[in-house]
Enzyme design. Structure first.
Site, short mmCIF file in Angstrom:
data_model
loop_
_atom_site.label_atom_id
_atom_site.label_comp_id
_atom_site.label_asym_id
_atom_site.label_seq_id
_atom_site.Cartn_x
_atom_site.Cartn_y
_atom_site.Cartn_z
N ARG A 69 0.86 -1.19 0.00
CA ARG A 69 0.00 0.00 0.00
C ARG A 69 0.89 1.24 0.00
NH1 ARG A 69 -2.08 1.31 4.28
NH2 ARG A 69 -1.29 -0.31 5.65
N TYR A 100 -1.25 -3.98 -6.70
CA TYR A 100 -1.07 -4.61 -5.41
C TYR A 100 -2.37 -4.56 -4.58
CZ TYR A 100 0.00 -5.49 -0.64
OH TYR A 100 -0.06 -6.01 0.62
N GLY A 101 -2.65 -5.64 -3.86
CA GLY A 101 -3.92 -5.84 -3.15
C GLY A 101 -4.52 -4.64 -2.46
N LYS A 121 -9.65 -2.24 2.05
CA LYS A 121 -9.32 -1.04 2.84
C LYS A 121 -10.10 0.18 2.36
CE LYS A 121 -6.19 -3.40 5.10
NZ LYS A 121 -6.53 -3.94 6.44
N HIS A 133 -11.03 -1.80 11.91
CA HIS A 133 -9.92 -2.67 11.50
C HIS A 133 -9.71 -3.72 12.60
CE1 HIS A 133 -5.45 -2.81 10.04
NE2 HIS A 133 -6.19 -3.75 9.50
N SER A 178 -0.29 -3.42 12.51
CA SER A 178 0.38 -4.47 11.75
C SER A 178 1.52 -5.07 12.57
CB SER A 178 0.91 -3.91 10.44
OG SER A 178 1.77 -2.84 10.70
N CYS A 236 1.41 -7.49 14.69
CA CYS A 236 1.03 -8.01 16.02
C CYS A 236 0.45 -9.42 15.93
CB CYS A 236 0.02 -7.09 16.68
SG CYS A 236 0.72 -5.52 17.22
N ASN A 291 -3.06 -14.56 13.19
CA ASN A 291 -2.73 -15.67 14.10
C ASN A 291 -3.74 -15.74 15.25
OD1 ASN A 291 -0.51 -15.99 12.47
ND2 ASN A 291 0.96 -15.13 13.92
N ASP A 307 -9.74 -9.31 9.71
CA ASP A 307 -9.23 -7.98 9.37
C ASP A 307 -10.23 -6.83 9.57
OD1 ASP A 307 -7.03 -6.40 8.49
OD2 ASP A 307 -7.92 -6.25 6.49
N ARG A 356 1.86 -12.26 0.13
CA ARG A 356 0.50 -12.55 0.63
C ARG A 356 -0.06 -13.87 0.15
NH1 ARG A 356 -1.75 -8.25 3.95
NH2 ARG A 356 -0.03 -6.76 3.91
N ARG A 415 2.21 -3.70 20.16
CA ARG A 415 3.49 -4.33 20.39
C ARG A 415 4.27 -3.39 21.29
NH1 ARG A 415 5.63 -8.37 16.54
NH2 ARG A 415 7.64 -8.77 17.45
N ASN A 470 -2.46 -17.26 24.75
CA ASN A 470 -3.31 -16.07 24.87
C ASN A 470 -4.74 -16.44 25.26
OD1 ASN A 470 -1.10 -14.54 24.16
ND2 ASN A 470 -1.66 -14.43 21.97
O1 TSX Z 1 1.06 -13.71 16.33
C1 TSX Z 1 1.66 -13.63 17.40
N1 TSX Z 1 0.97 -13.76 18.59
C2 TSX Z 1 -0.52 -13.91 18.58
C3 TSX Z 1 -0.91 -15.27 18.40
C4 TSX Z 1 -2.15 -15.70 18.63
N2 TSX Z 1 3.03 -13.42 17.40
C5 TSX Z 1 3.75 -13.20 16.14
C6 TSX Z 1 3.79 -11.72 15.83
C7 TSX Z 1 4.33 -11.40 14.48
C8 TSX Z 1 3.28 -11.47 13.43
C9 TSX Z 1 3.69 -13.38 18.57
N3 TSX Z 1 4.99 -13.18 18.84
C10 TSX Z 1 3.02 -13.54 19.78
C11 TSX Z 1 1.62 -13.75 19.80
O2 TSX Z 1 1.01 -13.90 20.85
N4 TSX Z 1 3.94 -13.41 20.78
C12 TSX Z 1 5.13 -13.20 20.18
C13 TSX Z 1 6.41 -12.98 20.89
C14 TSX Z 1 7.06 -14.33 21.17
C15 TSX Z 1 7.80 -14.96 20.20
C16 TSX Z 1 8.38 -16.18 20.47
C17 TSX Z 1 8.25 -16.77 21.70
C18 TSX Z 1 7.52 -16.15 22.69
C19 TSX Z 1 6.91 -14.91 22.41
N5 TSX Z 1 8.92 -17.99 21.93
C20 TSX Z 1 9.02 -18.69 23.10
O3 TSX Z 1 8.52 -18.27 24.11
C21 TSX Z 1 9.70 -19.96 23.06
MN MN Z 2 -5.43 -5.05 7.94
#
Ligand code: TSX
Ligand code: MN
Length: 649
Positions: free
Chosen positions: A109, A260-261, A269, A289, A311, A313, A317, A336, A429, A460, A557
């Protein structure tokens, strides 16, 4: 003096015979379509849509117009065309998957070229104090916009097909949904829009049956450089003159120069967030968002929450999380965007206006997001990932390719592990259908949406910010959203690891003045008989003195969700007061089996927060100035007062 330089004002001459040639073609196209009495004949389109198409055909001069019906057959023809032109290659390792390699100048973007266009600047963007630069969007006058459009679009589709994409944001049978029509000269965009939104004749039928046949108008062209030189014939674009314009007053989007998307899939967006937020304000709802997930506790009680993260975070996931706590279940509604409103019973309800996931590939793996890995290897268009010799894909973070398998990077060059350059572009992507997600929620496409009981904000934050805290009330929650900050990676257009403001994770996506947006959020509390959701701030990224993450994150989490559900269920003795909000009591937070520093994770350091409060106050007063709502000014003062009388031990 114009407020912004809209790029080289080089005029692209209208191809001499363009109009006449088009008119001949158009008559021919219409008569053949008429014969078959297809709903997709331009002449049979609802009047307002036909007008929109014809006006832009006159301007862009495509050599053909194709109204998309969204069918498999149509998609197959487009895929064949894209393979022939070298825009995509097939990935025989998977079923119906493809890889597109974009131009190196068209990989993300472009915020600096994205504008909200209104009569008055103050309607579109926050007006900062003094000479401070606005950090939340760009404004352009309607006159400047029209000039920029004319300079770019006249004759821009000559020799190409203009595709007419009727699409719905949200389920077709939902009262919360909105229809859009995108005109584009990119078959890649058509195929991607078909994954990300609901495309097809059902949309035309709905437009036909509606009294006002209302739709958001979206015009897109990958463009044509003024020099006439196309650097990558397989990925035409015009990065020097790229421009993404939004006219909220007319519900119009105009995007030029990028395939690009984020710049070209205009339902996402541009529509669902920027134009969407302005419609939402007019109509009294929220376009945000945020991810949406359903969480079921061991007693079978199900709740839905939404969460806004900047972004990097791990929003996708989180949306697809596998909870580590026994007996818990998480299901995905969206990753999203959310459209939400209070229903007639005062319950906040949300829909995911999208139909697919357009996720960042690098970092996605069996360990970070196994659910995504089960989703994306069918019916998916990958862009700018690396390709393996066995017809698969590869990216950073993914399990290493099998022995003997070689890799070509996102540019198509040979690549070996340990290279100084990445195999996949950091912003590469996957574009994949949402209903392929194995944990997609049973109500993910319900027309009435899902009931929302909590709103999460996050960031973060390596220092000072607890794993989770709860707002005292709605106004305080809005202030927490306004105060959001996050450690930026080197992604997008920003360098280094600075901690940047990203209020509501909407900084690049506000469709109107952020001060008015805050007022709109605050106004939700004035509606009669609404049950306001509880508001939280979460931070998976706090680090200890050695610089190590204090919280394992990911599936763990679910322990944070567990505490939030206890709060939503009004369980007693679950919170203690701090100056920034409620944090969990030790008894109420399930850390069983984890070796974590509870006190460290939840501490609220007085010095850090005194500094943070000052910094946030400066940001809001400087950026929003005259439009900063009194309620937010009060929140700033209250926070500082609470910190001043805060006794630490
Ligand atoms: O997505 C992440 N989440 C949410 C998951 C549901 N990430 C990746 C962020 C980049 C896109 C994370 N990174 C998360 C997280 O909760 N936490 C972290 C930080 C982290 C990275 C590696 C470890 C621990 C925390 N490894 C160990 O503890 C071994
Ligand atoms: Mn987004």
């Amino acid at each position: 003096m114009p407020d912004f330089d809209v790029g080289d004002a080089q005029y692209v001459p209208l191809p001499r015979d363009c109009l006449r040639q088009y008119q001949r073609n158009f008559v021919r196209m219409q008569s053949s379509a008429n014969e078959t009495k297809k709903l997709t004949a331009v002449s049979l389109l609802p009047a307002k849509l036909r007008e929109f198409v014809e006006e832009n055909v006159r301007i862009c001069c495509p050599s053909n117009v194709q109204v998309c019906d969204g069918s498999d057959a149509e998609n197959q023809l487009l895929v064949n065309k894209l393979i022939e032109s070298g825009t995509i290659v097939s990935l025989p390792k998977y079923k119906n998957c493809f890889l597109a390699r974009s131009s190196v100048k068209d990989v993300a973007r472009v915020e600096s070229r994205t504008f909200i266009c209104t009569r008055n600047r103050r309607d579109a963007v926050n007006v900062p104090r003094g000479s401070a630069l606005g950090q939340m969007g760009n404004w352009m006058s309607l006159e400047q916009a029209d000039k920029a459009i004319e300079e770019r679009f006249v004759g821009c589709m000559a020799g190409r097909t203009m595709y007419v994409i009727p699409f719905s944001m949200g389920p077709l049978n939902s009262p919360y949904s909105k229809i859009g029509v995108q005109l584009t000269d990119s078959a890649y965009v058509v195929c991607s829009m078909r994954i990300m939104t609901r495309v097809g004749t059902e949309v035309l039928e709905k437009l036909n049956s509606d009294q006002d046949s209302y739709f958001v108008k979206a015009l897109h062209s990958v463009g044509r450089p003024a020099s006439g030189q196309v650097e990558h014939p397989h990925w035409p674009c015009d990065p020097e003159r790229t421009l993404i314009l939004h006219k909220p007053e007319f519900d119009e989007i105009v995007s030029y120069g990028s395939g690009y998307g984020g710049n070209s899939l205009l339902g996402k967006k541009c529509f669902a967030l920027r134009i969407g937020s302005t419609i939402a304000r007019r109509e009294g709802w929220l376009a945000e968002h945020m991810l949406i997930l359903g969480v079921t506790d061991p007693k079978g009680r199900k709740r839905y929450v939404v969460a806004a993260f900047p972004s990097a975070c791990g929003k996708t996931n989180m949306a697809m999380m596998r909870p580590s706590l026994p007996g818990y279940k998480v299901e995905c509604v969206g990753d999203d965007i959310v459209w939400m409103r209070f229903d007639q019973h005062g319950q906040l309800r949300a829909i995911n206006p999208e139909f697919g996931f357009f996720g960042v590939a690098p970092g996605t793996s069996g360990s970070t997001n196994p659910v995504a890995m089960e989703t994306i290897f069918e019916n998916t268009i990958f862009t700018n990932v690396a390709q393996t010799s066995d017809g698969g894909v590869y990216w950073e973070g993914m399990e290493d390719p099998a022995p003997g398998v070689t890799v070509k990077d996102w540019l198509g060059e040979p690549w070996v592990p340990g290279s100084s350059t990445p195999a996949a572009h950091p912003n590469s992507r996957f574009c994949t259908p949402a209903d392929q997600c194995p944990i997609i929620d049973e109500h993910w496409a319900s027309p009435e949406g899902v009931p929302i009981d909590a709103i999460l904000f996050g960031g973060r934050r390596p220092q000072g910010v607890p794993l989770v805290y709860e707002a005292f009330d709605w106004k305080h929650g809005v202030f927490i959203g306004a105060s959001m900050k996050s450690e930026a990676t080197a992604a997008a257009e920003h360098k280094g690891k600075a901690i940047m403001h990203d209020p509501f994770a909407m900084r690049p996506f506000f469709g109107y003045n952020f001060g008015h947006y805050l007022q709109h959020w605050l106004s939700m509390a004035n509606k009669a008989n609404v049950k306001l959701p509880k508001v939280y701030h979460v931070n998976w990224f706090r680090k200890d003195k050695e610089g190590k993450f204090m919280w394992p994150g990911y599936g763990e989490n679910s322990r944070v969700l567990d505490w939030i559900l206890r709060r939503v269920n009004d369980e007693p003795n679950t919170a203690q007061v701090t100056p920034i909000g409620y944090v969990p009591t030790k008894e109420s937070f399930n850390a069983t089996g984890l070796n974590v520093d509870f006190d460290g994770l939840f501490s609220v350091p007085k010095e850090f927060w005194t500094e943070e409060a000052k910094e946030v106050a400066n940001f809001l007063y400087e950026q929003v100035d005259q439009d900063l709502p009194q309620d937010i000014q009060d929140q700033i003062k209250n926070l500082i007062d609470r910190l001043n009388s805060y006794q630490t031990n």
